[in-house]
Motif scaffolding. Structure first.
Motif, PDB file in Angstrom:
ATOM      1  N   PRO A 138       0.956  -1.272  -0.038  1.00  0.00           N
ATOM      2  CA  PRO A 138       0.035   0.028  -0.016  1.00  0.00           C
ATOM      3  C   PRO A 138       0.910   1.337   0.079  1.00  0.00           C
ATOM      4  CG  PRO A 138       0.027  -0.839   2.159  1.00  0.00           C
ATOM      5  CD  PRO A 138       0.798  -1.883   1.214  1.00  0.00           C
ATOM      6  N   PRO A 139       0.227   2.270  -0.347  1.00  0.00           N
ATOM      7  CA  PRO A 139       1.134   3.690  -0.435  1.00  0.00           C
ATOM      8  C   PRO A 139       1.564   3.878   0.962  1.00  0.00           C
ATOM      9  CG  PRO A 139      -0.726   3.994  -1.810  1.00  0.00           C
ATOM     10  CD  PRO A 139      -0.810   2.530  -1.000  1.00  0.00           C
ATOM     11  N   ASP A 140       0.524   3.740   1.997  1.00  0.00           N
ATOM     12  CA  ASP A 140       0.811   4.099   3.370  1.00  0.00           C
ATOM     13  C   ASP A 140       0.470   2.838   4.239  1.00  0.00           C
ATOM     14  OD1 ASP A 140       0.682   5.187   6.167  1.00  0.00           O
ATOM     15  OD2 ASP A 140      -0.218   7.040   5.377  1.00  0.00           O
ATOM     16  N   PRO A 141       1.472   2.074   4.659  1.00  0.00           N
ATOM     17  CA  PRO A 141       1.140   0.902   5.336  1.00  0.00           C
ATOM     18  C   PRO A 141       0.417   1.107   6.681  1.00  0.00           C
ATOM     19  CG  PRO A 141       3.353   0.748   4.591  1.00  0.00           C
ATOM     20  CD  PRO A 141       2.937   2.216   4.132  1.00  0.00           C
ATOM     21  N   ASP A 142       0.747   2.315   7.387  1.00  0.00           N
ATOM     22  CA  ASP A 142       0.163   2.616   8.608  1.00  0.00           C
ATOM     23  C   ASP A 142      -1.160   2.897   8.482  1.00  0.00           C
ATOM     24  OD1 ASP A 142       2.637   2.251   9.958  1.00  0.00           O
ATOM     25  OD2 ASP A 142       2.864   4.611   9.732  1.00  0.00           O
ATOM     26  N   ALA A 143      -1.696   3.778   7.235  1.00  0.00           N
ATOM     27  CA  ALA A 143      -2.969   4.018   7.156  1.00  0.00           C
ATOM     28  C   ALA A 143      -3.969   2.571   6.621  1.00  0.00           C
ATOM     29  CB  ALA A 143      -3.334   5.035   6.223  1.00  0.00           C
ATOM     30  N   ALA A 144      -3.202   1.744   6.039  1.00  0.00           N
ATOM     31  CA  ALA A 144      -3.939   0.539   5.697  1.00  0.00           C
ATOM     32  C   ALA A 144      -4.187  -0.507   6.810  1.00  0.00           C
ATOM     33  CB  ALA A 144      -2.911  -0.058   4.570  1.00  0.00           C
ATOM     34  N   ALA A 145      -3.245  -0.268   7.823  1.00  0.00           N
ATOM     35  CA  ALA A 145      -3.439  -1.134   8.915  1.00  0.00           C
ATOM     36  C   ALA A 145      -4.600  -0.513  10.060  1.00  0.00           C
ATOM     37  CB  ALA A 145      -2.112  -1.203   9.954  1.00  0.00           C
ATOM     38  N   ALA A 146      -4.465   0.571   9.781  1.00  0.00           N
ATOM     39  CA  ALA A 146      -5.720   1.315  10.736  1.00  0.00           C
ATOM     40  C   ALA A 146      -6.829   1.060   9.926  1.00  0.00           C
ATOM     41  CB  ALA A 146      -5.651   2.687  10.778  1.00  0.00           C
ATOM     42  N   ALA A 166      -6.158  10.990  -5.085  1.00  0.00           N
ATOM     43  CA  ALA A 166      -7.189   9.971  -4.984  1.00  0.00           C
ATOM     44  C   ALA A 166      -6.811   8.619  -5.245  1.00  0.00           C
ATOM     45  CB  ALA A 166      -8.446  10.262  -5.893  1.00  0.00           C
ATOM     46  N   THR A 167      -5.706   8.328  -6.102  1.00  0.00           N
ATOM     47  CA  THR A 167      -5.355   7.084  -6.331  1.00  0.00           C
ATOM     48  C   THR A 167      -4.621   6.387  -5.117  1.00  0.00           C
ATOM     49  OG1 THR A 167      -3.936   5.653  -7.838  1.00  0.00           O
ATOM     50  CG2 THR A 167      -3.334   7.679  -7.399  1.00  0.00           C
ATOM     51  N   ASP A 168      -3.917   7.259  -4.303  1.00  0.00           N
ATOM     52  CA  ASP A 168      -3.350   6.796  -2.910  1.00  0.00           C
ATOM     53  C   ASP A 168      -4.312   6.317  -2.237  1.00  0.00           C
ATOM     54  OD1 ASP A 168      -0.815   7.214  -4.312  1.00  0.00           O
ATOM     55  OD2 ASP A 168      -0.692   9.466  -3.140  1.00  0.00           O
ATOM     56  N   ALA A 169      -5.419   6.901  -1.993  1.00  0.00           N
ATOM     57  CA  ALA A 169      -6.526   6.503  -1.051  1.00  0.00           C
ATOM     58  C   ALA A 169      -7.254   5.368  -1.341  1.00  0.00           C
ATOM     59  CB  ALA A 169      -7.617   7.678  -0.962  1.00  0.00           C
ATOM     60  N   LEU A 170      -7.484   5.243  -2.960  1.00  0.00           N
ATOM     61  CA  LEU A 170      -8.135   4.173  -3.380  1.00  0.00           C
ATOM     62  C   LEU A 170      -7.177   2.791  -3.274  1.00  0.00           C
ATOM     63  CD1 LEU A 170     -10.157   2.460  -4.932  1.00  0.00           C
ATOM     64  CD2 LEU A 170      -9.341   3.226  -7.173  1.00  0.00           C
ATOM     65  N   SER A 171      -5.896   2.963  -3.533  1.00  0.00           N
ATOM     66  CA  SER A 171      -4.778   1.955  -3.335  1.00  0.00           C
ATOM     67  C   SER A 171      -4.713   1.305  -1.992  1.00  0.00           C
ATOM     68  CB  SER A 171      -3.461   2.162  -3.983  1.00  0.00           C
ATOM     69  OG  SER A 171      -3.577   2.306  -5.206  1.00  0.00           O
ATOM     70  N   THR A 172      -4.902   2.495  -0.938  1.00  0.00           N
ATOM     71  CA  THR A 172      -4.999   1.878   0.299  1.00  0.00           C
ATOM     72  C   THR A 172      -6.187   1.051   0.861  1.00  0.00           C
ATOM     73  OG1 THR A 172      -3.327   3.821   0.774  1.00  0.00           O
ATOM     74  CG2 THR A 172      -4.667   2.899   2.724  1.00  0.00           C
TER      75      THR A 172
END
Length: 605
Positions: A138-146, A166-172
């Motif tokens: 994911p772009p942001d592992p911490d946000a994905a875990a949360a 927006a693509t970063d949010a969608l990928s997460t």
């Protein structure tokens, strides 16, 4: 059904609503049970029949009617439709409330599932997708875990992901949903605006037990349309929600790609499809930072189909390069850009261009800085500095035919990114404000597709501002001011090609990362061009002396290429190799275009 909060009454209603569509005998029986004085009744159960069959009497019948109204739980999630009795309709009257005469009909989504059709209804495409692949990283592992922790909660939830792209949010969101072992239903906010389409989406999400991922302008979705969705993630603007104490609502900040990238996700998907991506090519593809997640699968599928079409026993048949990706991306992610710009083929054959050593070094430094742009902004911290542009802009200045456009192709090829030449005829408009709209559309589309923009003859668009003497001057200066600001905000690579460097507005100097001067080729460079301009399929006769041609004919690379093409055409028509006579006639044509008498001395050795 019980897991979604429905009870035995709801299950009975669903069975009764589907029965006539599943068995014609039951349709006849239902019609007989609802028959009246005027003959057979409807083939689907009325609310009165459902109340009778479920044993509802007294106040319970009113409760049943309320639950089976268009605003009831089953209708709200799109499993059933409540159809008013035509005989009770009055033209011009507003919609009526609950009625025992209304008919209960199973929805299309419910019937598809009952008949074992689990594929997403094609009518919902492209606003609703169930085929988007989650990146491995994911772009942001911490946000994905949360987000994953929220998805595992038993209570209904809505999580808004805030990101610069927006693509970063969608990928997460896709990563978190995949790790929760639930299917994802990616929905454009446009599909939730109207009640009917929102109900269709709700039915698909409920039947699949899917997590809803909403993209686009979610803040415009009517608050009541969020109620049917138990678990939703918004990859965009935070929505306006109805009061619901049982729903967990939170917002998470998503950082952009750092060690991972959208291009890295594409590489992972290509490799899972059995395609070969060399490490050097993977490094180039990882520079794609804005590649929309919904287009990764389409790119991979197209590239796999190409490989299958040329497949043989050699492993090289399934090898994918960055040039392959950029050629396919033109039709997949570059659709909006092609309205105002033209794609150019990229190259990595630096031997085909003759340049002074110092200019080659500067071009290599330009490529290196563009390649490290993302890491410099995120990991090295330059992106946090105020006023720091996120993109890279270079001016290629020099006479016509000196290699500026081909150098841009080589830069794009080394970076592994698509190159588009902006069509000034389509961008510049005589109508006030339309030029700015077109320019903004070009930059926005280029950012979304990670394209390199080439502004050929840039002086016509980036010219110096003039003193204001009339309204035309004032609006022309406003266009240049807008262009200056939009160029500074642009997150990609832009190349301005010009023959008249002195005509560019001085305010561009501060915004330039590089200013590269392409000189008129000297004799040594002209000799290199004469040797490199001939394809391997062309054979030169023994009477051709390329070094003497370079010494005696001071032509730029573009003119030399024209001469070579003309000479090859003449030789092919005559059925022999390219000889001195063919080149002499090609030179005559080129000098005639220049309005100069050709020097015929030295064509032959």
């Amino acid at each position: 059904m019980r897991k979604s909060g429905f009870d035995a009454f709801d299950e009975t209603v669903i069975a009764l609503a589907m029965a006539p569509d599943l068995d014609p005998v039951l349709a006849v029986a239902t019609s007989a049970l609802t028959a009246g004085a005027n003959g057979p009744g409807p083939q689907h159960p009325t609310l009165a029949l459902i109340a009778d069959l479920t044993g509802a009497t007294g106040p319970a019948r009113a409760t049943a009617a309320a639950r089976l109204s268009p605003g009831g739980p089953l209708a709200r999630v799109g499993l059933i439709h409540i159809v008013p009795d035509p005989a009770t309709r009055v033209a011009g009257d507003p919609p009526r409330g609950p009625s025992m005469l209304a008919t209960c009909v199973a929805s299309t989504a419910l019937l598809r599932w009952a008949f074992g059709v689990f594929r997403l209804d094609p009518a919902l495409f492209p606003l609703v997708r169930d085929d988007l692949l989650a990146p491995e990283r994911p772009p942001d592992p911490d946000a994905a875990a949360a987000l994953l922790a929220v998805l595992r909660l038993p209570a209904p939830s809505l999580t808004s992901l805030e990101a610069d792209r927006a693509t970063d949010a969608l990928s997460t969101a896709l990563v978190a949903v995949a790790r929760s072992r639930r299917p994802a239903l990616v929905v454009s906010a446009d599909a939730l605006m109207a009640p009917a389409s929102a109900q269709r989406v709700a039915a698909e999400a409920l039947l699949r037990q899917a997590v809803l991922i909403v993209t686009g302008e979610a803040d415009l979705v009517p608050p009541a349309h969020w109620e049917p969705f138990a678990t939703a993630v918004v990859a965009g603007q935070h929505p306006v929600l109805p009061e619901d104490p049982d729903r967990t609502v939170r917002s998470l900040l998503v950082r952009g790609w750092s060690t991972a990238s959208a291009g890295g996700h594409l590489v992972d998907v290509l490799r899972t499809r059995g395609l070969l991506v060399a490490p050097a090519e993977a490094k180039r593809l990882e520079r794609w930072s804005h590649l929309p997640a919904e287009d990764v699968g389409r790119l991979a599928a197209t590239l796999a189909a190409r490989a299958a079409g040329r497949e043989d026993d050699e492993p090289s048949a399934r090898r994918v390069t960055s040039e392959d990706v950029t050629s396919v991306a033109v039709g997949v992610v570059g659709r909006d850009l092609t309205r105002l710009a033209s794609p150019l083929r990229t190259s990595r054959d630096w031997d085909r261009i003759a340049l002074p050593p110092a200019l080659r070094t500067e071009l290599a430094e330009f490529v290196d800085q563009a390649a490290q742009r993302s890491s410099l902004l995120t990991e090295a911290g330059f992106g946090e500095l105020p006023g720091q542009p996120h993109g890279i802009t270079a001016v290629f200045a020099g006479p016509s035919g000196s290699g500026k456009t081909f150098a841009a192709r080589l830069v794009a090829g080394d970076l592994g990114l698509p190159l588009y030449r902006v069509d000034l005829a389509r961008v510049v408009s005589k109508y006030i404000g339309e030029t700015e709209q077109n320019l903004d559309a070009v930059f926005a589309a280029a950012e979304e597709s990670d394209a390199i923009l080439l502004f050929d003859e840039a002086e016509s668009l980036f010219g110096k501002r003039s003193e204001v003497q009339d309204a035309r001057d004032r609006y022309a200066n406003l266009e240049i001011a807008f262009l200056l600001q939009r160029m500074e905000d642009y997150e990609g690579v832009a190349i301005l090609s010009t023959n008249l460097l002195g005509h560019l507005d001085g305010a561009f100097a501060r915004r330039l990362s590089f200013c590269l001067h392409f000189p008129f080729p000297e004799q040594e460079q002209r000799a290199e061009i004469w040797r490199a301009v001939w394809p391997p399929q062309i054979t030169l006769a023994d009477d051709v002396d390329l070094d003497r041609l370079a010494a005696l004919h001071p032509l730029s690379g573009g003119h030399i290429r024209n001469v070579a093409l003309a000479a090859a055409s003449l030789a092919r028509a005559a059925g022999h190799d390219v000889d001195a006579g063919c080149i002499r006639r090609g030179l005559d044509r080129e000098y005639a275009k220049l309005g100069v008498a050709p020097d015929r001395i030295g064509v032959a050795s």
